[in-house]
Enzyme design. Structure first.
Site, short mmCIF file in Angstrom:
data_model
loop_
_atom_site.label_atom_id
_atom_site.label_comp_id
_atom_site.label_asym_id
_atom_site.label_seq_id
_atom_site.Cartn_x
_atom_site.Cartn_y
_atom_site.Cartn_z
N ASP B 406 0.55 -1.12 0.20
CA ASP B 406 0.00 0.15 0.51
C ASP B 406 0.86 1.29 0.35
OD1 ASP B 406 -2.71 0.80 0.28
OD2 ASP B 406 -1.73 1.89 1.50
N GLU B 435 1.45 -0.33 -5.04
CA GLU B 435 0.15 0.40 -5.40
C GLU B 435 0.37 1.45 -4.93
OE1 GLU B 435 -3.36 2.10 -3.60
OE2 GLU B 435 -1.83 2.19 -2.56
#
Lengths: 688, 688
Positions: B406, B435
């Site tokens: 993330d 990401e």
């Protein structure tokens, strides 16, 4: 200095971001260098070779610089004379897409080094965020306390009055209660400016390596060459020319506006296997031989052929050229005739065959028995290299500043890299032109390893598309960082079919193209200006009765001579900075395949030259030239003037698309100086 | 291992051509290395980073290799497992323009190193020239004596029978008098072959540095991802799903043909400043919070949220997925809720403010008080890095092989480079998906420093030109050496306006594009297959009633579900190697701006897939697709078959230009398998 020392090539030190590697628990590795620096330009082969510039240039450096997250960053360019410990620091500014830039000026010839530093800037981050908070009226006392801490840290890095001032400001921010006053103190431009002077570089990132730039004389970028055979300069037909004759020839060359005079080899010529006129196998008595068959009992590469005169005569010739602001370029061809003293004195420099003979040059089954190539795999390569270096130094001592190197691609690359670095270390004003008409990678390699100018494929590019594609590769791709083209119309080896078949207009076309496409260009005269176009036979690019094998006598005053046009073209080059560099070259659309159009601009964009050349030597060609007005900064809403610098004619042009018509019987090209703004009624006082 | 050690990054050793520098008279520098090696590919940022490949690939290496003059050269590629001393040597072959090539196969995961060697080959030079001389009948005895010397030297490098044979042959060449016999002996292929085995590498050139390749599992190149929220899997509406429920869901996902199941964070969720449904500031009692607000008194990144089950349950889930040939990808978000144990145990890992509070996440004036970011400038960065590495290792121990990271771009780059190298050293089968929806240079940097897959801008590329331009950049430029795209239709954060407005056809279009443009692609379900398209408000890409903040209950059996189509598309991907890599992607011309056409081929070219997609979700679009038949190896003179793998329809196509018509009410795209050769009458026996 040898290659391998820090000066002769770029080293790639450990990246600072991973400084000294080792275990994480060691003291060396620093994991907090959050800024990334990538993609620095200029850079040749990952820093293996220097980029090339000329004296006085601004070296524009760019790099991708960014960090994780949203913190503000700062960056500087650091530049120095190579080897000096005196770095100049120039702040970098962001462009778009994480690209940053700054420039440094190179005020001396020789090598410069540069690197880039970047760091996270907590004060700037805080200030930027505070401004947003103030905008949203969401600033709180704690924000000013954070700021106070940052200012205190900056104060600790500062000294003197700056430190005092910052400490005071920190106290104000820390103690303040009045929102309005705090805002004023925190956003004070003076605070911002002062803190910028003391960035926290404790975990700054430095680019992986010091990159380098070699700074050559301006003439490496902008030069007009004239090649001629000294022995063909006698007033009297059939006589061997001398340097005294050459001296007289200089005025003629200077009047045409050239600034480099280039001489084929001037050394004693071998007798053994001497070639005759028109390159026949057996020379006749009295045949003068090829100057590239270097060396006889008179001497070799440091000697002057006796019929040309003495070394004193040569020195006087060089001095005279200098008076006319011309440099003398000498041909250096590292090969020996069988009579060269090297053959006796250094037999190990040549390859011996099992039958005891020396290996002559060959391209099987062709044999060139008048030439012995040097063996670059000799055990005594060190001695041979030093001797060759000595050849350059000898002629530098005689006033030569430019060397045109014959077939450098048939000598070992490491030698060139070494010898050019060696010479330029002490003589940064000297540069070398590579005469290598060979495969592209090899030509580019020679440029990377030190040649300051290079011959090109230009002589064989005659079509519109092929000219545009090739010149765009040279002027608009990273090739330009290391490869400086020198565009020749012809040479003693190259009488192109275009010149053979196109009559006088072909010569005019190639002159206009060479002189406006190439900031560096050259002609081989008087063959060129006198329109000499007879090949030795159909399908050959060799001249009939080539000066390579015989003395020619030229009637310089023949009425058809191009000398006036050449003088005019060189004068245009000398007075228009746009034509003195290649980097701004752009090709423009025309609706006629025989019309080639392109422009060049000076770096400050004040001088804009548009060339349109009719590539067809036979017929009038006409069509429209379409210019990208925005790119060229020409207003859409006003007429502009296209002043033909060759004919003096002036055209009033409107908008991007304008008509041209070029008749080779008159002149095959326009060299148009574009005057961007013409006056309209509102510009005049009486309108008011 | 830390960055800085030889394995974590490429070093740039001294170029062999200038080995060890020093003075010329020293023993180290060798001026006779005449071969130049340049421009080696693959190579990322001058060797600073490894190129990426997957298990079983042939790594094709190319380099510019040449020498001065006209001598023949030889070259080899040397490859090894990194750190091994066991080099494999593969002969290189010339292509065109001084470019040479060879390939090595990577049969294991992990890192490989490679370099290139080149040398001047005097025997081959002699042999080539001799053949020319024989042709011209100009061969002489001395030529054979020269050859004899070369053969003798080779014999000295050989041993055993080879040496004996070569010595004998040298004697024959030396003593021979009969031209015909000499010719036969000299040009004997056996002699040529034998000598090739013993090249003289005494002054060979070696490339400047060892370049590296990281070999990932095949799934890093070819993967079909399905993301879902474990807590939304309960049979009963309103109940919190468990890993037991997730296990049941696996069959549904496997039937659709996915091979990676990806779970958002499964850890305990913080209470302090917990966000409510639809991301409102104040959570209501019973609101489950965002899984990205990681950590509570229950534990942090190595703990499982108790309502999901136990670590045993999770392990069973992973095992069950593996049985179905699916990998489990876990979300790793390095951030902490205020309740995370790290906040108590490692206060120095977070930034403290002057008022004693901890700095929460902010994008001024917006505040995210439920999230504390880690401070990558902490003095204890070593301890923090080790702990984070431990998080990965912990989940690897539980069977996880893929991590979806993330927002990696908000953590320090040196950390990622270090931790990924650390993990992959012992677990080369693990890879990481970045990401980072951020600026291009940052996304590329993350890929360079180790992320094996990356999210892309694909969700926002909907027009024909922009899709082609972006995907061409990813598949056909050097970017592909390090950046492996994973193309997502949607994510919990990204409900694009195209999906919001285009109805069911928009979902079909994006599915077909993602699954055929991207060898790696993913969907976030069941939102995707159930056509969920309501945003929280107009202009937002956030889902209404997002699973990020609440438990949803999905009726998987709704008739409008795309599950059948998805299963079909994944089946097509699984059975067509052309769709399992991106490197062959080429876009083709169509005469309708709403029709996008492109093809992919398997590496052996036996499997050719042509996709045509109607980008307009509203209307039928028709037009002609023009294929480059020669490039695609489709015969001009025969019909070929385009078999629609979605509908089963078969089209008989002729020539480059064929008509297509796509009605979104039926299906928005063709996935056509091209059968290049159809039978004609002469192919059948009865014709004879």
């Amino acid at each position: 200095m040898m290659p391998g020392s820090t000066r002769a090539r770029a080293t790639k030190p450990e990246p600072l971001t991973h400084q000294n590697g080792g275990t994480m628990n060691g003291t060396q590795f620093e994991g907090r260098r959050r800024v990334v620096i990538e993609g620095i330009t200029p850079q040749v082969d990952g820093g293996r070779f220097p980029a090339k510039r000329t004296l006085g240039d601004q070296v524009r450096v760019e790099a991708d610089i960014f960090t994780d997250g949203h913190d503000a960053i700062g960056a500087v360019l650091l530049a120095r004379r190579e080897g000096s410990s005196d770095w100049t620091e120039i702040p970098m500014h962001p462009l778009v897409n994480d690209r940053w830039t700054a420039a440094f000026r190179v005020g001396e010839m020789g090598r410069y080094g540069f690197k880039v530093q970047g760091w996270v800037d907590p004060f700037e981050t805080w200030r930027r965020d505070l401004l947003k908070r103030i905008q949203a009226e969401s600033d709180a006392l704690v924000d000013y306390l954070i700021g106070a801490d940052l200012v205190t840290k900056a104060a600790a890095r500062a000294s003197g009055a700056d430190a005092t001032w910052l400490h005071e400001r920190a106290s104000v921010l820390r103690a303040g209660k009045d929102a309005k006053k705090l805002r004023t103190h925190a956003t004070d431009p003076m605070l911002h400016e002062l803190i910028q002077r003391y960035p926290d570089k404790s975990v700054a990132t430095e680019s992986d390596q010091e990159l380098s730039v070699v700074v050559d004389p301006v003439r490496a970028r902008f030069s007009s060459w004239y090649e001629f055979f000294p022995r063909s300069t006698a007033q009297e037909p059939g006589k061997h020319g001398t340097f005294a004759d050459c001296e007289k020839r200089l005025a003629y060359i200077a009047e045409m506006g050239f600034n480099v005079v280039y001489l084929p080899p001037i050394h004693p010529i071998g007798h053994t296997f001497r070639k005759g006129r028109n390159n026949v196998q057996e020379a006749q008595p009295g045949d003068c031989g090829s100057p590239w068959a270097i060396g006889s009992e008179e001497g070799g590469h440091k000697e002057i052929h006796h019929e040309l005169g003495t070394i004193r005569d040569f020195q006087r010739f060089v001095a005279k050229a200098r008076q006319l602001d011309m440099d003398v370029a000498l041909d250096v061809a590292f090969q020996a005739s069988p009579d060269h003293p090297y053959v006796r004195e250094h037999p190990s420099w040549f390859r011996k065959r099992p039958d005891g003979t020396i290996q002559y040059a060959e391209n099987p089954p062709k044999k060139y028995q008048d030439i012995y190539p040097f063996d670059f795999e000799t055990e005594d390569w060190r001695g041979m290299w030093e001797e060759m270096k000595g050849v350059f130094l000898y002629w530098i001592g005689m006033g030569v500043t430019i060397f045109r190197v014959d077939n450098p691609h048939t000598k070992a690359f490491p030698f060139w890299e070494w010898v050019i670095a060696e010479i330029k270390r002490d003589h940064p004003e000297v540069f070398f032109l590579a005469e290598a008409f060979t495969r592209p990678k090899i030509m580019y390699r020679l440029a990377k390893i030190g040649f300051g100018q290079s011959y090109t494929y230009f002589p064989w590019r005659n079509g519109k598309e092929e000219i545009a594609a090739y010149l765009t590769e040279l002027a608009q791709t990273p090739v330009r960082e290391f490869f400086r083209p020198n565009q020749w119309t012809n040479t003693p080896d190259i009488l192109t079919e275009f010149l053979q078949m196109g009559g006088r207009p072909a010569f005019v076309i190639r002159l206009l193209l060479a002189a406006t496409l190439g900031a560096n260009y050259g002609i081989y005269g008087p063959a060129f200006e006198l329109l000499e176009n007879r090949p030795i036979r159909h399908g050959s690019e060799e001249y009939l009765n080539s000066e390579k094998y015989e003395i020619r006598h030229w009637d310089l005053n023949r009425p058809e001579s191009l000398r006036q046009l050449i003088a005019q073209v060189n004068e245009i080059r000398n007075s228009n900075p746009a034509l003195q560099s290649d980097w701004s070259l752009k090709f423009h659309q025309t609706d006629n395949d025989q019309l080639l159009s392109y422009s060049k601009e000076s770096e400050d964009r004040s001088n804009l030259i548009l060339a349109v050349v009719n590539l067809d030597p036979h017929y009038t060609q006409a069509g429209h030239v379409t210019l990208p007005l925005d790119d060229l900064q020409i207003p859409h809403d006003r007429a502009y003037e296209a002043e033909d610098l060759l004919t003096g004619e002036r055209y009033l042009w409107h908008g991007p698309r304008n008509y041209v018509e070029l008749n080779p019987a008159r002149i095959s090209g326009h060299i148009l100086k574009i005057h961007r703004r013409l006056k309209v009624e509102t510009d005049f006082e009486y309108y008011l």
